[in-house]
Design a protein around this motif. Sequence first.
Motif, short mmCIF file in Angstrom:
data_model
loop_
_atom_site.label_atom_id
_atom_site.label_comp_id
_atom_site.label_asym_id
_atom_site.label_seq_id
_atom_site.Cartn_x
_atom_site.Cartn_y
_atom_site.Cartn_z
N GLY A 460 0.71 -1.06 -0.03
CA GLY A 460 -0.09 -0.08 0.05
C GLY A 460 0.79 1.45 -0.09
N LEU A 461 1.85 1.38 0.65
CA LEU A 461 2.79 2.57 0.89
C LEU A 461 3.57 2.57 -0.35
CD1 LEU A 461 3.73 2.40 4.77
CD2 LEU A 461 2.05 3.83 3.65
N GLY A 462 3.87 1.62 -1.01
CA GLY A 462 4.67 1.50 -2.12
C GLY A 462 3.77 2.11 -3.38
N LYS A 463 2.22 1.98 -3.16
CA LYS A 463 1.53 2.73 -4.12
C LYS A 463 1.45 4.38 -3.68
CE LYS A 463 -0.60 -1.01 -6.30
NZ LYS A 463 -0.49 -1.12 -7.65
N VAL A 464 1.61 4.62 -2.79
CA VAL A 464 1.46 5.93 -2.28
C VAL A 464 2.97 6.48 -2.58
CG1 VAL A 464 1.45 7.78 -0.52
CG2 VAL A 464 -0.23 5.79 -0.22
N ARG A 529 9.21 9.25 -15.03
CA ARG A 529 8.75 8.90 -13.72
C ARG A 529 7.15 9.31 -13.67
NH1 ARG A 529 10.09 10.88 -9.63
NH2 ARG A 529 10.05 9.15 -8.26
N THR A 530 6.41 8.86 -14.78
CA THR A 530 5.10 9.42 -14.67
C THR A 530 4.06 8.52 -13.66
OG1 THR A 530 4.45 7.80 -16.55
CG2 THR A 530 5.06 10.28 -16.90
N TYR A 531 4.77 7.44 -13.21
CA TYR A 531 4.04 6.81 -12.17
C TYR A 531 3.90 7.19 -10.99
CZ TYR A 531 8.76 5.64 -10.93
OH TYR A 531 10.17 5.67 -10.46
N ALA A 532 4.99 8.51 -10.68
CA ALA A 532 5.20 9.09 -9.39
C ALA A 532 3.73 10.03 -9.07
CB ALA A 532 6.52 10.12 -9.42
N VAL A 533 2.97 9.92 -10.31
CA VAL A 533 1.74 10.93 -10.06
C VAL A 533 0.89 10.76 -8.77
CG1 VAL A 533 0.11 9.59 -11.48
CG2 VAL A 533 -0.22 12.08 -11.24
N VAL A 534 0.73 9.23 -8.52
CA VAL A 534 0.18 9.09 -7.54
C VAL A 534 0.72 9.76 -6.09
CG1 VAL A 534 -0.86 7.11 -5.97
CG2 VAL A 534 -0.93 6.86 -8.50
N ASN A 535 1.98 9.44 -5.94
CA ASN A 535 2.70 9.92 -4.85
C ASN A 535 2.68 11.51 -4.81
OD1 ASN A 535 6.15 11.02 -4.35
ND2 ASN A 535 4.73 10.20 -2.98
N TYR A 536 2.54 12.30 -5.84
CA TYR A 536 2.42 13.64 -5.72
C TYR A 536 1.19 13.99 -5.54
CZ TYR A 536 6.91 14.14 -8.64
OH TYR A 536 8.31 14.47 -9.04
N GLN A 537 0.20 13.30 -6.16
CA GLN A 537 -1.17 13.64 -5.47
C GLN A 537 -1.53 13.47 -4.22
OE1 GLN A 537 -3.88 15.08 -7.23
NE2 GLN A 537 -2.90 15.44 -9.31
#
Length: 618
Positions: A460-464, A529-537
């Motif tokens: 879960g935290l990996g997703k964030v 690194r577009t996958y970082a969008v979840v982290n950014y949001q």
Amino acid sequence: MLTYRHNVANDVVTIHVPATPEELGLFLEWARLASKRGPVALDTETSGLEVYSTGYRLRTVQFGDAHDAWVIHWEKGGHFRRAAVEALTKVRRFLIHNAAFDWAVLDRHAGIPLEDLAPRTRDTRVMAALVDPRQTHEGGIGTALKPLSAYYVDRAAPDTQGDLTAVFRSLGFTKANGFARIPLGHPTYNLYAGLDVILTARLAPILAAELERLDVRERLVDYEHEISRICAHMQRKGMVLDREFTVELDSALTEDARENAERAARYGVESVNSNRQIAEALAGMGESLTERTAGGAVKVDKAVLLALADMDLQWERLGVRSPNPLAEAVLRSRRAGKWRKAYVGTFLETADEQGRVHPQISPMAARTGRMSISRPALQTLPSTDHMIRRCLLADEGHVMVSTDFQAVEMRVLAALANVRRMKEGFQSDSADFDIHMFTARLIKGLEATAGDRKLFKSAGLGKVYGGGVVTLARQTGASEEEIRRAVTEYDRIFPEIRRASVRWQREARATGMVTVSATGRRMPLDRDRTYAVVNYQCQSAARDLLGQALLNAESAGLLDAMRLPIHDEILASVPAGEAEEYARAFEKAMTVDLFGVPIVSAADVGGRSWGSLYGADV
């Protein structure tokens, strides 16, 4: 009157340096008229960056518009100080680049209260960060005055900074001590000081137009200025330093670093900072080191060494292998040395005359708006530490209260991605609801174990946070295959997360690789690194929840109690006899609803030291 002329964007500007009381009268008349025309740019030159340190000096105060600057030599005292104070008091609106610094300087050394100056200020650094928060090394313009001015105002804007550095060198000064030692009347020094306010005055309307063009909400700009003011208030308040304990800890860390360096030397490592020696010694002990740096060298960074020492990021045993004694000795020696220099030494160096330290709080330190603390970087302390935190005390007769959002990353993720099952769990259970065990039981059934919880927490935290399989495996001690299966199961049971990530990435590609937060914050993405969008949001929303909590706490009358914003926590110093009442008030200030998901907090009441909240006995 010393007068300097300079070309800015093919326009001749003038820097005035008054030398007599009569000339100060001309300055005050200019300030009166300039204030009627619009905001006046304001800046200071000082002896350094440690505003609250002993012997710190305010040297000049400068005022300007797009064409004229006035450099007032505060250091001369008398009429010069009175003229500067009159202008600081009477000018209706100011433009300041990096206002929090000048607020602190003028509050501490000129008697102009932060509470008076901040409401009259627009900060061009805040404006620039809302246009593009990236620094130059990230592909952005940067948020410092000179690179911004070079981009928006005049390509030659940084030249005077280089000229001043050359002057420091010619006089035998360094960049660190040059501002304190250069003669007050040096022409390059006065030119440099004057041009900064002219550049700020020219930069502000350009940034305002950019904010309007990009449709950045005015409310967000106002909000960031309020957060800056609150953080400046906390920084001014500072925290009491337990000097006796800190000096003892300094000696203990010195000894710890030495002892562990000696242990490392027994394995052939003469310097714990030599990666080559460490890699060779570990290979000689039979360790398989497969990761490489960008330059091709064997990687033996903290993450690698922790795994070899059988420890997670919090230095707790993973129990998946026999700890390598060399890796552990290197880690402990490095940490003791770092903590002594970065934390303990900084406390002792920067404490003011009253024995208080004032960590520098940066309200917008990352693309996401995430706050940070420097000198020292207290937010980087591991959650298990109590030694460093033990150095800092609540006020006399007070105790520390820490109020922390509960599982805020996962709550924000559930809210932003509209994750149905997560939202139902958060909505139906109490504040101590455990999302990670809830997830483990959804996947594994009621027989889910603590080990399952840990595995799915990592997923879960990996997703964030955007952690990959290799990183998560190293952090948890699980195999890469176990992590892959956990992530797959996570995606199966919470499919909305992947869908939200795809949607946010698609929207970003349609808007120049910029994702926009729930509050309207623009966050450029890196194309690789577009996958970082979840982290950014998620990180941005969590940060703005903390910002709103600071505003709520101020409205509840708690501002004077607040000391630090750290991650998702507010640290406060409160009267011992009223600690429980303060704790409940902070919990209320940090309880909100985000798109149907309750954001809740829990307060812990400690003893007098910050470390008491982490196991210290004081």
